[in-house]
Design a protein around this motif. Structure first.
Motif, PDB file in Angstrom:
ATOM      1  N   PRO A 160      14.034  45.190 -10.937  1.00 50.74           N
ATOM      2  CA  PRO A 160      15.086  44.228 -10.629  1.00 50.74           C
ATOM      3  C   PRO A 160      16.008  44.697  -9.488  1.00 50.74           C
ATOM      4  N   TYR A 161      15.932  45.977  -9.155  1.00 52.09           N
ATOM      5  CA  TYR A 161      16.827  46.567  -8.158  1.00 52.09           C
ATOM      6  C   TYR A 161      16.217  46.565  -6.762  1.00 52.09           C
ATOM      7  N   GLY A 162      14.907  46.236  -6.645  1.00 55.40           N
ATOM      8  CA  GLY A 162      14.293  46.177  -5.328  1.00 55.40           C
ATOM      9  C   GLY A 162      12.789  46.292  -5.390  1.00 55.40           C
ATOM     10  N   ALA A 163      12.147  45.956  -4.289  1.00 56.60           N
ATOM     11  CA  ALA A 163      10.692  46.030  -4.179  1.00 56.60           C
ATOM     12  C   ALA A 163      10.244  47.484  -4.101  1.00 56.60           C
ATOM     13  N   THR A 164       9.099  47.777  -4.711  1.00 61.58           N
ATOM     14  CA  THR A 164       8.571  49.137  -4.666  1.00 61.58           C
ATOM     15  C   THR A 164       7.044  49.094  -4.622  1.00 61.58           C
ATOM     16  N   THR A 165       6.464  50.235  -4.248  1.00 66.77           N
ATOM     17  CA  THR A 165       5.029  50.414  -4.337  1.00 66.77           C
ATOM     18  C   THR A 165       4.730  51.808  -4.869  1.00 66.77           C
ATOM     19  N   ILE A 166       3.542  51.962  -5.401  1.00 70.26           N
ATOM     20  CA  ILE A 166       3.088  53.253  -5.911  1.00 70.26           C
ATOM     21  C   ILE A 166       1.995  53.745  -4.975  1.00 70.26           C
TER      22      ILE A 166
END
Length: 199
Positions: A160-166
């Motif tokens: 909910p705090y921002g886009a991310t990737t692994i």
């Protein structure tokens, strides 16, 4: 029309890919978007030996140009559960902007990548968001209107705090389509918010 800066640091290209997706989302909302990166602080010989992605096309940003934007979306990889030193060094130079309130009321957001699912995505986002709040910015995250981050069908980043990737321990995983959708969604939301605030 909102003017948006996607400001990033990317060691191996994962965050660069997210930055371009965020820019795509912001443009889809009618914003004028610049994608820029912060300076590399690692000596070039060391960076080359570690196979850093040094051929990124985005121009290098300067602190003085930040007030020219209605929204600034900041992204970098995780380092020990916090933002990478390159981005921290850049943000540490914004004291003059802070002192005169140059970014008060502007829209901000954060995005990141980690090697593993539990490698500090949310704490890194908060380490970026903390800086933006101190600068007086209004934060827009990645709400569950992007439902892709709730899937149990595959490994997926996003919070909910921002886009991310692994990225994987060796950087072998590139952002998935669901993660790119999240980045585009956040870019659209931030551009839309900035347009409403600065209409």
């Amino acid at each position: 029309m909102a003017k948006v800066l996607v400001l990033y640091y990317s060691t191996y290209g994962h965050v660069e890919t997210l930055a371009n997706a965020i820019a795509e989302g912001a443009r889809s909302a009618g914003a004028t978007v610049d994608v820029k990166r912060v300076p590399e602080t690692v000596p070039e010989a060391v960076a080359r030996n570690a196979h850093f992605k040094l051929d990124q096309t985005a121009p290098v940003a300067t602190v003085d140009e930040l007030p020219n934007y209605d929204a600034i979306i900041v992204g970098c990889p995780t380092r020990y559960g916090r933002m990478a030193g390159q981005m921290a060094s850049f943000l540490d130079q914004t004291g003059g902007l802070w002192a005169r309130g140059a970014l008060h009321g502007k829209v901000g957001g954060a995005f990141t990548s980690t090697a593993t699912q539990h490698g500090g995505q949310e704490t890194t986002l908060f380490s970026i968001i903390t800086n933006l709040l101190h600068l007086g910015m209004t934060i827009v995250g990645l709400p569950y209107s992007h439902q892709g981050q709730m899937t149990l069908d595959e490994i997926v980043g996003g919070a909910p705090y921002g886009a991310t990737t692994i990225a994987g321990g060796q950087g072998q995983r590139q952002p998935s389509e669901l993660e790119l959708e999240g980045a585009r969604h956040q870019g659209t939301l931030i551009a839309t918010t900035a347009s409403k605030l600065f209409a």
